[in-house]
Scaffold this motif. Structure first.
Motif, PDB file in Angstrom:
ATOM      1  N   ALA A   1      -2.133   2.168  -3.578  1.00 51.64           N
ATOM      2  CA  ALA A   1      -2.430   1.125  -4.560  1.00 51.64           C
ATOM      3  C   ALA A   1      -3.464   1.598  -5.572  1.00 51.64           C
ATOM      4  O   ALA A   1      -3.313   1.380  -6.787  1.00 51.64           O
ATOM      5  CB  ALA A   1      -2.913  -0.140  -3.846  1.00 51.64           C
ATOM      6  N   ALA A   2      -4.498   2.286  -5.099  1.00 50.23           N
ATOM      7  CA  ALA A   2      -5.553   2.752  -6.002  1.00 50.23           C
ATOM      8  C   ALA A   2      -5.018   3.779  -6.987  1.00 50.23           C
ATOM      9  O   ALA A   2      -5.372   3.773  -8.173  1.00 50.23           O
ATOM     10  CB  ALA A   2      -6.701   3.341  -5.185  1.00 50.23           C
ATOM     11  N   SER A   3      -4.132   4.668  -6.518  1.00 51.39           N
ATOM     12  CA  SER A   3      -3.609   5.714  -7.387  1.00 51.39           C
ATOM     13  C   SER A   3      -2.767   5.150  -8.520  1.00 51.39           C
ATOM     14  O   SER A   3      -2.636   5.762  -9.581  1.00 51.39           O
ATOM     15  CB  SER A   3      -2.782   6.707  -6.567  1.00 51.39           C
ATOM     16  N   ALA A   4      -2.189   3.947  -8.292  1.00 58.93           N
ATOM     17  CA  ALA A   4      -1.351   3.321  -9.313  1.00 58.93           C
ATOM     18  C   ALA A   4      -2.061   2.159  -9.998  1.00 58.93           C
ATOM     19  O   ALA A   4      -1.419   1.406 -10.746  1.00 58.93           O
ATOM     20  CB  ALA A   4      -0.053   2.831  -8.669  1.00 58.93           C
ATOM     21  N   SER A   5      -3.372   2.018  -9.735  1.00 60.56           N
ATOM     22  CA  SER A   5      -4.167   0.930 -10.330  1.00 60.56           C
ATOM     23  C   SER A   5      -3.570  -0.440 -10.021  1.00 60.56           C
ATOM     24  O   SER A   5      -3.515  -1.331 -10.875  1.00 60.56           O
ATOM     25  CB  SER A   5      -4.296   1.120 -11.849  1.00 60.56           C
TER      26      SER A   5
ATOM     27  N   PRO B   1      -5.264   2.392   5.440  1.00 59.88           N
ATOM     28  CA  PRO B   1      -5.951   3.263   4.473  1.00 59.88           C
ATOM     29  C   PRO B   1      -4.986   3.956   3.510  1.00 59.88           C
ATOM     30  O   PRO B   1      -5.284   4.092   2.316  1.00 59.88           O
ATOM     31  CB  PRO B   1      -6.680   4.274   5.362  1.00 59.88           C
ATOM     32  N   ARG B   2      -3.819   4.391   4.024  1.00 52.18           N
ATOM     33  CA  ARG B   2      -2.845   5.066   3.170  1.00 52.18           C
ATOM     34  C   ARG B   2      -2.268   4.102   2.136  1.00 52.18           C
ATOM     35  O   ARG B   2      -2.063   4.475   0.971  1.00 52.18           O
ATOM     36  CB  ARG B   2      -1.726   5.661   4.031  1.00 52.18           C
ATOM     37  N   ILE B   3      -2.020   2.864   2.549  1.00 52.96           N
ATOM     38  CA  ILE B   3      -1.513   1.868   1.600  1.00 52.96           C
ATOM     39  C   ILE B   3      -2.552   1.609   0.511  1.00 52.96           C
ATOM     40  O   ILE B   3      -2.220   1.501  -0.672  1.00 52.96           O
ATOM     41  CB  ILE B   3      -1.160   0.568   2.342  1.00 52.96           C
ATOM     42  N   GLY B   4      -3.821   1.530   0.904  1.00 53.48           N
ATOM     43  CA  GLY B   4      -4.881   1.350  -0.074  1.00 53.48           C
ATOM     44  C   GLY B   4      -4.961   2.491  -1.064  1.00 53.48           C
ATOM     45  O   GLY B   4      -5.182   2.281  -2.269  1.00 53.48           O
TER      46      GLY B   4
ATOM     47  N   ALA C   1       5.900  -5.874  -5.982  1.00 52.10           N
ATOM     48  CA  ALA C   1       7.184  -5.189  -6.138  1.00 52.10           C
ATOM     49  C   ALA C   1       6.984  -3.707  -6.430  1.00 52.10           C
ATOM     50  O   ALA C   1       7.654  -2.842  -5.843  1.00 52.10           O
ATOM     51  CB  ALA C   1       7.991  -5.852  -7.248  1.00 52.10           C
ATOM     52  N   ARG C   2       6.055  -3.396  -7.337  1.00 53.16           N
ATOM     53  CA  ARG C   2       5.800  -1.981  -7.647  1.00 53.16           C
ATOM     54  C   ARG C   2       5.169  -1.276  -6.451  1.00 53.16           C
ATOM     55  O   ARG C   2       5.498  -0.123  -6.154  1.00 53.16           O
ATOM     56  CB  ARG C   2       4.887  -1.890  -8.875  1.00 53.16           C
ATOM     57  N   LEU C   3       4.262  -1.968  -5.756  1.00 53.07           N
ATOM     58  CA  LEU C   3       3.635  -1.368  -4.578  1.00 53.07           C
ATOM     59  C   LEU C   3       4.674  -1.103  -3.497  1.00 53.07           C
ATOM     60  O   LEU C   3       4.621  -0.071  -2.799  1.00 53.07           O
ATOM     61  CB  LEU C   3       2.535  -2.282  -4.048  1.00 53.07           C
ATOM     62  N   ALA C   4       5.647  -2.011  -3.330  1.00 53.11           N
ATOM     63  CA  ALA C   4       6.695  -1.823  -2.319  1.00 53.11           C
ATOM     64  C   ALA C   4       7.481  -0.547  -2.575  1.00 53.11           C
ATOM     65  O   ALA C   4       7.852   0.179  -1.640  1.00 53.11           O
ATOM     66  CB  ALA C   4       7.627  -3.026  -2.297  1.00 53.11           C
ATOM     67  N   GLU C   5       7.736  -0.238  -3.846  1.00 48.98           N
ATOM     68  CA  GLU C   5       8.443   0.995  -4.181  1.00 48.98           C
ATOM     69  C   GLU C   5       7.625   2.223  -3.796  1.00 48.98           C
ATOM     70  O   GLU C   5       8.162   3.197  -3.264  1.00 48.98           O
ATOM     71  CB  GLU C   5       8.761   1.014  -5.679  1.00 48.98           C
ATOM     72  N   LEU C   6       6.322   2.188  -4.039  1.00 49.21           N
ATOM     73  CA  LEU C   6       5.456   3.318  -3.679  1.00 49.21           C
ATOM     74  C   LEU C   6       5.388   3.507  -2.167  1.00 49.21           C
ATOM     75  O   LEU C   6       5.416   4.632  -1.666  1.00 49.21           O
ATOM     76  CB  LEU C   6       4.046   3.087  -4.237  1.00 49.21           C
TER      77      LEU C   6
END
Length: 336
Positions: free
Chosen positions: A273-277, A267-270, A231-236
């Motif tokens: 995700a990495a930037s938000a842990s 790669p951009r999705i990864g 859910a949090r990743l979907a917002e990003l």
């Protein structure tokens, strides 16, 4: 190899094949695709000398079909499964063809066994189902043990076992170095059978490339993402310009939420995700199916459109050729 050069065929004021050029190489299964009315069967008839072009040439091993000294030993073809004398038995049909080319009767029995019709060799062809007729047509095509095979909708009417059989047969023959040219409307079957594709629309070349390249060219690409914090990743992803499906929120799968993302590369999705842990359990690019790629390629070449207003046309995409690395016919004018 089979070569078409500037091939053009018209029936009255209708152009079935329009300055078409392509090459069918040996050692591969080449799929021949196009919507209804694209000119596929007319092209095959031109290659086999059953129709004469207004312009251009179609050659087999550098020769016109009519100039081949032993045509059945060079080229095997299946264009119409039911074009058999209905009163003849399957074996007599093959024997008749064999005698015209000096082929032994033993070969007729061999190909009947090859296609699974040995037990019905004495039955009249007129009593055969469509699937059995297809097998008989393939037996006739294989009678002269030819180097070239042209098959028009060969799996039409076959049951799943028969479809698998003809698929494996074509692959085996291609592996032997033969030239296999097969038309079909079954995209899923072509996706797992054909190494190379030639796609035409309204008689013109649309694509001439490997199956992988044709699929990769499609814009219908997505990324499958699994994460316990979907859910949090979907917002990003949405904030970065991507689109997330399903619209109502992530779907649970094995305790982990699943997202289908378009508009952003993996790669951009990864990186997001990495930037938000955010932990990722899967990050898989998904290509379009061959069916989706085909529909996209031929959207401007449909004979009968169901989603367009009258007189409305779509811009046809540029042809796909091997150099690009980004990932029904009759003489009466009724084309296929």
């Amino acid at each position: 190899m089979i070569e078409a050069r500037d091939l053009t065929k018209r029936f009255g004021d209708q152009t079935a094949v329009d300055h078409l050029s392509f090459t069918v190489a040996p050692g591969t299964v080449t799929g021949f695709l196009g919507p209804n009315g694209a000119g596929k069967s007319t092209t095959m008839r031109l290659i086999l000398g059953l129709d004469r072009p207004q312009a251009g040439t179609a050659t087999i091993n550098g020769q016109l079909y009519r100039d081949l000294p032993n045509p059945l030993r060079t080229v095997g073809a299946l264009l119409e499964a039911k074009s058999v004398h209905s009163g003849r038995s399957a074996r007599n049909h093959l024997l008749f063809l064999a005698q015209t080319q000096g082929i032994s009767s033993r070969r007729a029995d061999e190909v009947l066994g090859l296609v699974g019709l040995h037990d019905v060799a004495g039955k009249r062809a007129g009593t055969f189902s469509l699937g059995m007729s297809q097998r008989l047509g393939i037996a006739a095509a294989m009678l002269g043990d030819p180097q070239y095979l042209l098959l028009d909708e060969p799996v039409n009417g076959l049951d799943p076992e028969g479809v698998l059989w003809i698929r494996n047969l074509m692959k085996q023959l291609a592996a032997e170095g033969r030239t296999i040219f097969v038309s079909s409307h079954l995209m899923n079957e072509m996706a797992v059978t054909a190494d190379h594709l030639i796609v035409i629309g309204r008689g013109k070349l649309i694509a001439d490339a490997s199956t992988e390249d044709v699929i990769a060219r499609s814009t219908e690409k997505s990324v499958r993402v699994r994460s316990p914090d979907a859910a949090r990743l979907a917002e990003l992803i949405a904030a970065a310009g991507g689109k997330v499906a399903p619209p109502g929120g992530p779907a649970a799968a094995n305790g982990t939420d699943v997202l289908t993302v378009t508009g952003l590369e993996a790669p951009r999705i990864g990186e997001l995700a990495a930037s938000a842990s955010i932990v990722l359990h899967e990050l898989t690019p998904q290509l379009a199916s061959l069916e989706e790629a085909f529909m996209e390629l031929t959207s401007g070449s449909l004979e009968f459109g169901t989603h367009e207003r009258p007189h409305q046309t779509r811009q046809q995409p540029p042809p796909v050729t091997p150099q690009q690395t980004q990932p029904a016919d009759a003489s009466d004018g009724s084309f296929r």
